[in-house]
Design a protein around this motif. Structure first.
Motif, PDB file in Angstrom:
ATOM      1  N   ARG A   1       1.030  -1.089   0.170  1.00 49.62           N
ATOM      2  CA  ARG A   1       0.073   0.175  -0.101  1.00 49.62           C
ATOM      3  C   ARG A   1       0.687   0.875   0.187  1.00 49.62           C
ATOM      4  NH1 ARG A   1      -3.849  -2.636   4.456  1.00 49.62           N
ATOM      5  NH2 ARG A   1      -5.180  -4.544   3.095  1.00 49.62           N
ATOM      6  N   ARG A   2       2.145   1.154   0.350  1.00 49.00           N
ATOM      7  CA  ARG A   2       3.109   2.237  -0.090  1.00 49.00           C
ATOM      8  C   ARG A   2       4.500   1.839  -0.842  1.00 49.00           C
ATOM      9  NH1 ARG A   2       4.165   2.254   6.182  1.00 49.00           N
ATOM     10  NH2 ARG A   2       2.136   2.796   6.871  1.00 49.00           N
ATOM     11  N   GLY A   3       3.283   2.758  -2.782  1.00 47.04           N
ATOM     12  CA  GLY A   3       4.868   2.099  -3.542  1.00 47.04           C
ATOM     13  C   GLY A   3       3.715   1.561  -4.251  1.00 47.04           C
ATOM     14  N   GLU A   4       4.554   1.343  -5.405  1.00 45.17           N
ATOM     15  CA  GLU A   4       3.764   0.207  -6.438  1.00 45.17           C
ATOM     16  C   GLU A   4       4.166  -0.947  -6.010  1.00 45.17           C
ATOM     17  OE1 GLU A   4       1.985   1.134  -9.507  1.00 45.17           O
ATOM     18  OE2 GLU A   4       1.600   3.256  -8.706  1.00 45.17           O
ATOM     19  N   PRO A   5       3.701  -1.666  -6.418  1.00 49.23           N
ATOM     20  CA  PRO A   5       3.563  -2.961  -5.905  1.00 49.23           C
ATOM     21  C   PRO A   5       4.686  -3.637  -7.200  1.00 49.23           C
ATOM     22  CG  PRO A   5       1.400  -3.210  -6.727  1.00 49.23           C
ATOM     23  CD  PRO A   5       1.864  -2.042  -6.130  1.00 49.23           C
ATOM     24  N   ILE A   6       5.155  -5.016  -6.446  1.00 42.69           N
ATOM     25  CA  ILE A   6       5.775  -5.493  -7.679  1.00 42.69           C
ATOM     26  C   ILE A   6       5.596  -6.192  -8.011  1.00 42.69           C
ATOM     27  CG2 ILE A   6       8.116  -7.226  -7.613  1.00 42.69           C
ATOM     28  CD1 ILE A   6       8.721  -6.717  -5.289  1.00 42.69           C
ATOM     29  N   ARG A   7       5.817  -6.316 -10.077  1.00 41.47           N
ATOM     30  CA  ARG A   7       4.858  -7.406 -11.403  1.00 41.47           C
ATOM     31  C   ARG A   7       4.575  -8.773 -10.484  1.00 41.47           C
ATOM     32  NH1 ARG A   7       9.961  -8.991 -14.833  1.00 41.47           N
ATOM     33  NH2 ARG A   7      11.683  -8.953 -13.093  1.00 41.47           N
ATOM     34  N   HIS A   8       3.422  -9.328 -11.024  1.00 41.79           N
ATOM     35  CA  HIS A   8       3.220 -10.321 -10.978  1.00 41.79           C
ATOM     36  C   HIS A   8       3.410 -11.314 -11.026  1.00 41.79           C
ATOM     37  CE1 HIS A   8       0.359 -13.801 -11.051  1.00 41.79           C
ATOM     38  NE2 HIS A   8      -0.785 -12.955 -11.029  1.00 41.79           N
ATOM     39  N   TRP A   9       3.629 -12.033  -9.569  1.00 40.91           N
ATOM     40  CA  TRP A   9       4.882 -13.301  -9.895  1.00 40.91           C
ATOM     41  C   TRP A   9       5.279 -14.224 -10.718  1.00 40.91           C
ATOM     42  CZ3 TRP A   9       3.698 -18.595 -10.093  1.00 40.91           C
ATOM     43  CH2 TRP A   9       2.500 -19.277  -9.992  1.00 40.91           C
ATOM     44  N   ARG A  10       4.070 -14.871 -11.543  1.00 41.16           N
ATOM     45  CA  ARG A  10       4.725 -15.531 -12.423  1.00 41.16           C
ATOM     46  C   ARG A  10       4.619 -14.714 -13.782  1.00 41.16           C
ATOM     47  NH1 ARG A  10      -0.864 -16.530 -13.608  1.00 41.16           N
ATOM     48  NH2 ARG A  10      -0.898 -18.529 -12.235  1.00 41.16           N
ATOM     49  N   GLU A  11       5.022 -13.181 -13.756  1.00 45.98           N
ATOM     50  CA  GLU A  11       5.310 -12.909 -14.673  1.00 45.98           C
ATOM     51  C   GLU A  11       6.964 -12.579 -14.518  1.00 45.98           C
ATOM     52  OE1 GLU A  11       6.117  -8.118 -16.593  1.00 45.98           O
ATOM     53  OE2 GLU A  11       4.526  -8.936 -15.690  1.00 45.98           O
ATOM     54  N   ALA A  12       7.438 -12.538 -13.332  1.00 48.19           N
ATOM     55  CA  ALA A  12       8.689 -12.418 -12.579  1.00 48.19           C
ATOM     56  C   ALA A  12       9.385 -14.264 -12.672  1.00 48.19           C
ATOM     57  CB  ALA A  12       7.789 -12.027 -11.441  1.00 48.19           C
ATOM     58  N   LEU A  13       8.713 -15.008 -12.401  1.00 51.27           N
ATOM     59  CA  LEU A  13       9.246 -16.653 -13.019  1.00 51.27           C
ATOM     60  C   LEU A  13       9.845 -16.956 -13.873  1.00 51.27           C
ATOM     61  CD1 LEU A  13       9.745 -18.747 -11.589  1.00 51.27           C
ATOM     62  CD2 LEU A  13       7.590 -20.063 -11.188  1.00 51.27           C
ATOM     63  N   HIS A  14       8.378 -16.033 -15.365  1.00 51.05           N
ATOM     64  CA  HIS A  14       8.924 -16.298 -16.222  1.00 51.05           C
ATOM     65  C   HIS A  14      10.570 -15.398 -16.580  1.00 51.05           C
ATOM     66  CE1 HIS A  14       5.477 -18.837 -17.853  1.00 51.05           C
ATOM     67  NE2 HIS A  14       5.383 -19.134 -16.407  1.00 51.05           N
ATOM     68  N   ALA A  15      10.447 -14.712 -16.049  1.00 49.11           N
ATOM     69  CA  ALA A  15      11.729 -13.787 -16.479  1.00 49.11           C
ATOM     70  C   ALA A  15      12.546 -13.915 -15.992  1.00 49.11           C
ATOM     71  CB  ALA A  15      10.924 -12.137 -16.019  1.00 49.11           C
ATOM     72  N   ALA A  16      12.952 -14.803 -14.478  1.00 49.51           N
ATOM     73  CA  ALA A  16      14.147 -15.423 -14.081  1.00 49.51           C
ATOM     74  C   ALA A  16      14.305 -16.454 -14.264  1.00 49.51           C
ATOM     75  CB  ALA A  16      13.336 -15.551 -12.034  1.00 49.51           C
ATOM     76  N   TRP A  17      13.757 -17.333 -14.936  1.00 42.71           N
ATOM     77  CA  TRP A  17      13.910 -18.525 -15.380  1.00 42.71           C
ATOM     78  C   TRP A  17      15.235 -18.922 -16.018  1.00 42.71           C
ATOM     79  CZ3 TRP A  17      11.673 -22.607 -13.283  1.00 42.71           C
ATOM     80  CH2 TRP A  17      12.233 -24.019 -13.758  1.00 42.71           C
ATOM     81  N   PRO A  18      15.823 -18.289 -16.756  1.00 43.40           N
ATOM     82  CA  PRO A  18      16.692 -18.175 -17.971  1.00 43.40           C
ATOM     83  C   PRO A  18      18.280 -17.770 -16.529  1.00 43.40           C
ATOM     84  CG  PRO A  18      15.571 -16.595 -18.918  1.00 43.40           C
ATOM     85  CD  PRO A  18      14.643 -17.168 -18.237  1.00 43.40           C
ATOM     86  N   VAL A  19      18.229 -17.024 -16.228  1.00 45.08           N
ATOM     87  CA  VAL A  19      18.505 -16.773 -14.999  1.00 45.08           C
ATOM     88  C   VAL A  19      19.604 -18.232 -14.102  1.00 45.08           C
ATOM     89  CG1 VAL A  19      19.533 -15.319 -13.011  1.00 45.08           C
ATOM     90  CG2 VAL A  19      18.098 -14.341 -15.142  1.00 45.08           C
ATOM     91  N   LEU A  20      17.563 -18.415 -13.310  1.00 48.05           N
ATOM     92  CA  LEU A  20      17.790 -19.574 -12.350  1.00 48.05           C
ATOM     93  C   LEU A  20      18.087 -21.214 -12.889  1.00 48.05           C
ATOM     94  CD1 LEU A  20      13.854 -19.216 -10.872  1.00 48.05           C
ATOM     95  CD2 LEU A  20      16.643 -18.408 -10.093  1.00 48.05           C
ATOM     96  N   MET A  21      18.198 -20.843 -13.970  1.00 44.79           N
ATOM     97  CA  MET A  21      18.494 -22.892 -15.018  1.00 44.79           C
ATOM     98  C   MET A  21      19.892 -21.922 -15.613  1.00 44.79           C
ATOM     99  SD  MET A  21      15.899 -24.971 -14.436  1.00 44.79           S
ATOM    100  CE  MET A  21      16.523 -25.816 -15.439  1.00 44.79           C
ATOM    101  N   GLY A  22      20.443 -21.216 -15.302  1.00 47.47           N
ATOM    102  CA  GLY A  22      21.813 -20.570 -15.498  1.00 47.47           C
ATOM    103  C   GLY A  22      21.766 -21.497 -17.333  1.00 47.47           C
ATOM    104  N   SER A  23      23.521 -22.026 -17.588  1.00 51.41           N
ATOM    105  CA  SER A  23      23.569 -22.526 -18.830  1.00 51.41           C
ATOM    106  C   SER A  23      22.936 -23.934 -18.745  1.00 51.41           C
ATOM    107  CB  SER A  23      24.844 -22.948 -19.206  1.00 51.41           C
ATOM    108  OG  SER A  23      25.625 -23.677 -17.803  1.00 51.41           O
ATOM    109  N   ARG A  24      22.049 -24.882 -17.590  1.00 53.19           N
ATOM    110  CA  ARG A  24      21.870 -26.150 -18.139  1.00 53.19           C
ATOM    111  C   ARG A  24      20.744 -26.207 -18.540  1.00 53.19           C
ATOM    112  NH1 ARG A  24      19.148 -28.418 -11.787  1.00 53.19           N
ATOM    113  NH2 ARG A  24      18.678 -30.776 -12.352  1.00 53.19           N
ATOM    114  N   GLN A  25      20.761 -27.054 -19.442  1.00 52.48           N
ATOM    115  CA  GLN A  25      19.576 -27.754 -20.255  1.00 52.48           C
ATOM    116  C   GLN A  25      18.576 -28.727 -19.345  1.00 52.48           C
ATOM    117  OE1 GLN A  25      18.809 -26.138 -23.143  1.00 52.48           O
ATOM    118  NE2 GLN A  25      20.060 -24.075 -22.515  1.00 52.48           N
TER     119      GLN A  25
END
Length: 284
Positions: free
Chosen positions: A256-280
């Motif tokens: 309620r103080r300031g803007e909320p962070i983006r939606h959790w699902r959007e953030a998880l998708h954006a984070a995915w390459p970082v989380l996985m790194g070079s691992r396939q």
């Protein structure tokens, strides 16, 4: 502005260090071996000598279940250590950002918890973190609550689900605890924003992703990103997975103080390459 980050090596501290380094401001990140926040003399003398403009306190006892039988030890870090940092920051005019948790609430509310809603922790960890909040606020400082963190550094729920997807045919995950999966890099961005904000009123701020889900829903999303069958994740009640420390059923925080962070699902998708790194990974 000169920065000090305590709790170096932890998931959030590593992301804050990356962000501050990226904006080109001087920063020092210290682990317990370099600065034990429980040591009054060490804290006072170091802060007085280094004279940071902002201190981000990521140091803390984070073993939630162990705190049930070691509450005094957890309080020494999560409560008394924060008071020592707050006193030292007050002495040099530094802004302290104390990282806190959803566990300061009892989880009984029907809707999201606001920054000023009454607290009532269910477990020892929550009580010690609430003591730290009060210590920071007593000295005119800042509390930043977050929850359900995952990131590239250190163990977390996402990494656990990736491992279990490879090891087990089915994974049972609780479906009666609601919260907001939050990428630690997004919280680091919010901490930097708060630290650099002019005329920011002291008090409590929330930094969690928008939206909400359960641990079960979070796990299904992770399995989907892995290309695994989401029906391999099975919902169970918390009673089926007993833990020493009670968890709040509702961990959803309202920003309620300031803007909320983006939606959790959007953030998880954006984070995915970082989380996985070079691992396939492709899990059948």
């Amino acid at each position: 502005m000169r920065w000090l980050i305590t709790g170096a090596g932890g998931m959030l501290a590593a992301d804050v260090l990356d962000r501050v380094t990226g904006i080109g401001e001087p920063v020092l990140a210290l682990g317990r071996a370099e600065l034990d926040v429980r040591d009054r003399r060490a804290v006072r003398e170091f802060v007085a000598a280094y004279r940071p403009g902002v201190v981000v306190n990521c140091a803390g006892w984070t073993a939630v279940d162990d705190a049930e039988t070691h509450e005094a030890e957890a309080l020494a870090v999560n409560g008394h250590g924060v008071r020592l940092l707050a006193e030292a920051c007050e002495g040099v005019g530094a802004r302290l950002l104390q990282v806190s948790t959803d566990y300061v609430f009892d989880g009984a509310a029907a809707g999201p918890y606001g920054e000023d809603d009454p607290t009532g922790p269910l477990n020892a960890y929550g009580r010690t973190k609430l003591a730290g909040e009060r210590a920071a606020l007593d000295h005119g400082q800042y509390v930043v609550r977050t929850a359900w963190l995952y990131g590239a550094h250190g163990p977390n729920f996402v990494r656990t689900m990736i491992r279990l997807a490879e090891e087990r045919p089915f994974v049972d995950v609780v479906d009666d605890q609601r919260g907001q999966p939050t990428w630690s890099a997004d919280v680091a961005d919010r901490l930097v924003l708060l630290a650099r904000a002019d005329d920011l009123p002291p008090g409590v701020y929330h930094a969690t992703s928008a939206g909400e889900t359960t641990w079960y829903g979070f796990a299904r999303e992770i399995f989907g990103l892995l290309g695994a069958d989401q029906d391999r994740v099975r919902p169970v009640p918390s009673a089926a997975c007993p833990r020493p420390a009670r968890r709040p059923a509702n961990s959803v925080l309202a920003c309620r103080r300031g803007e909320p962070i983006r939606h959790w699902r959007e953030a998880l998708h954006a984070a995915w390459p970082v989380l996985m790194g070079s691992r396939q990974c492709s899990v059948a």
